[in-house]
Scaffold this motif. Structure first.
Motif, PDB file in Angstrom:
ATOM      1  N   ALA A  99       0.824  -1.202   0.000  1.00 51.90           N
ATOM      2  CA  ALA A  99       0.000   0.000   0.000  1.00 51.90           C
ATOM      3  C   ALA A  99       0.864   1.260   0.000  1.00 51.90           C
ATOM      4  N   THR A 102       2.312   1.862  -3.394  1.00 54.16           N
ATOM      5  CA  THR A 102       1.269   2.419  -4.245  1.00 54.16           C
ATOM      6  C   THR A 102       1.075   3.913  -4.001  1.00 54.16           C
ATOM      7  N   ASP A 103       0.982   4.302  -2.734  1.00 56.76           N
ATOM      8  CA  ASP A 103       0.721   5.701  -2.402  1.00 56.76           C
ATOM      9  C   ASP A 103       1.842   6.615  -2.898  1.00 56.76           C
ATOM     10  N   THR A 143      -4.931  -6.333  -1.440  1.00 56.82           N
ATOM     11  CA  THR A 143      -4.407  -4.971  -1.360  1.00 56.82           C
ATOM     12  C   THR A 143      -4.658  -4.221  -2.657  1.00 56.82           C
ATOM     13  N   ARG A 147      -6.847  -0.746  -2.945  1.00 60.14           N
ATOM     14  CA  ARG A 147      -6.230   0.478  -3.435  1.00 60.14           C
ATOM     15  C   ARG A 147      -6.642   0.823  -4.874  1.00 60.14           C
TER      16      ARG A 147
END
Length: 464
Positions: A99, A102-103, A143, A147
């Motif tokens: 995560a 990704t962010d 996940t 997301r």
């Protein structure tokens, strides 16, 4: 617009040099399937986990990435190695790190894509492909869904492809060669994880096709003809092309010495995918293996007589007796027999200390027993690895963590390992007697360096 596809991950997608032949990474084959102004930057490296990459290499990638670039997150092949405390990343942490990847990628205008690990060369005794990646493909998929990230289920795709290819042909896609077959591997090499060049290319085709299907890439970005080329079957492995192999068991006149089997040792307990090794007399061309008179495979022999072999499918649990015969230009050797036992599945360990629901001091001692022959026992708290210990010849184990436990309630699980196999967990709940963190005793002791043990002078720091 010029774009870059960044490949992150472990040794399976990583780029390989000529000195590492015949090994190749699927990440290095992506460029062959692209057209137009798209560059591939393969940042995948051996032994990389989500944690190791995030803490050691990710900042450098972010500094190079530009808006619109694609980042393939191909982790999970190493993270699940519970037998290696330096590499193991528990599922909750794995998902948290995915995560965070990704962010950060999105914050810089990049396009993250999650890619589950490639399936290994692992077939059950009846020929079905096995998933050896545990919960990590599922955890990545969860996940990605949370997301809103594109997901390439490469585990499922390669399992399906391996199933179509079958165990008698699949080794032609892996870095698996007999002794004497490849100049860089004179003793042979059995690698059920890493691909060779043809295998890496086929996996790259799956990845690029999935990127197009999910609209991460357009058809104008890829070599459509290469992606649409019909899937072919690799050649049957040499060991399954031997004509009338059973005749070697009934050969009338024997010549030369029988081969030796160094591994597994006679009477040993082994896993279902155990490797065999040994030596053969000068002049030996090939070895044939039989069980109950039925041919089950063979291997070439190196210049010095060395050989290495693994069965294409798993062994069934229980006792086995294998015969090996050496083929020579002047006939067949006498057969040699080896007895061994296959263990499929590991029983959960027994925890004898601490006792369920009882109190312990801050230096908690864990102890128990498991099946003799187990490799080790690992201890986990809240899904996170806290330690590992060896198992003695009686099946007994014990462990004391180097750091003290905090006061309060704790729940720990123990998992027994045998090679790559792991048991179901055994849990124990216990309570630790200690000084609370907000106690004035700790405040008073904070004015000085902590002593290693309880001592008679004051102030007491609150630990013992």
């Amino acid at each position: 617009m010029n774009r870059t596809i960044f490949v992150l991950g472990d040794s399976v997608p990583a780029p390989r040099t000529e000195e590492e032949a015949p090994m190749a990474g699927w990440g290095q084959k992506i460029q062959e399937l692209l057209v137009g102004p798209i560059e591939v930057a393969n940042y995948a490296r051996s032994a990389m986990t989500t944690r190791k990459y995030y803490t050691e290499r990710f900042a450098g990638l972010l500094n190079r990435m530009r808006p619109g670039d694609i980042v393939l997150l191909g982790f999970g092949g190493v993270d699940h190695m519970i037998h290696n405390g330096m590499r193991y990343v528990p599922v909750p942490e794995y998902q948290e790190l995915l995560a965070l990847f990704t962010d950060y990628i999105r914050s810089e205008g990049g396009v993250p894509v999650m890619v589950t690990p490639t399936a290994r060369y692992a077939f059950s005794a009846t020929g079905e492909v096995k998933n050896t990646r545990g919960d990590y493909p599922r955890a990545m998929a969860e996940t990605a869904a949370e997301r809103g990230v594109p997901l390439i289920d490469l585990t499922g795709m390669t399992m399906s492809l391996w199933s179509r290819i079958g165990p008698t042909r699949l080794r032609q896609y892996f870095c698996w060669v007999d002794a004497g077959e490849h100049p860089l591997h004179p003793d042979g090499n059995i690698d059920s994880s890493h691909l060779n060049h043809p295998g890496a290319y086929e996996v790259a085709r799956l990845v690029v096709a999935a990127l197009v299907e999910q609209s991460v890439l357009g058809r104008a970005d890829v070599d459509v003809a290469a992606l649409m080329e019909p899937e072919g079957l690799p050649a049957v492995s040499q060991e399954f092309t031997v004509q009338s192999p059973e005749s070697a068991l009934n050969y009338g006149s024997r010549t030369g010495g029988a081969p030796t089997l160094a591994r597994p040792a006679a009477g040993a307990t082994v896993g279902p995918m155990t490797k065999f090794s040994g030596t053969a007399a000068p002049g030996t061309d090939y070895l044939l293996f039989f069980e109950q008179g039925r041919y089950i495979g063979g291997t070439g022999v190196g210049a010095a007589g060395q050989w290495l072999w693994r069965r294409a499918v798993e062994w069934t649990p229980g006792e086995h007796v294998v015969q090996c015969v050496a083929l020579r230009a002047d006939g067949c050797s006498p057969p040699v027999e080896q007895h061994f036992q296959v263990l499929a599945g590991v029983e959960p360990p027994v925890i004898t200390a601490p006792k369920e629901g009882k109190f312990s001091g801050p230096k908690v001692r864990f102890a128990g027993r498991t099946r003799p022959g187990a490799t080790k026992v690992v201890l986990m708290e809240a899904g996170r690895l806290i330690g590992a210990t060896a198992v003695d010849e009686k099946g007994e184990w014990h462990y004391t963590h180097a750091h003290r436990w905090r006061a309060g309630h704790h729940a720990v699980e123990a998992v027994a390992l045998f090679g790559a196999q792991e048991s179901a967990p055994t849990g124990v709940r216990f309570k630790v007697v200690g000084i609370p963190e907000n106690s004035s005793i700790r405040a008073a002791g904070g004015s000085r360096e902590e002593c290693g043990e309880v001592c008679n002078h004051r102030p007491f720091s609150g630990t013992w």
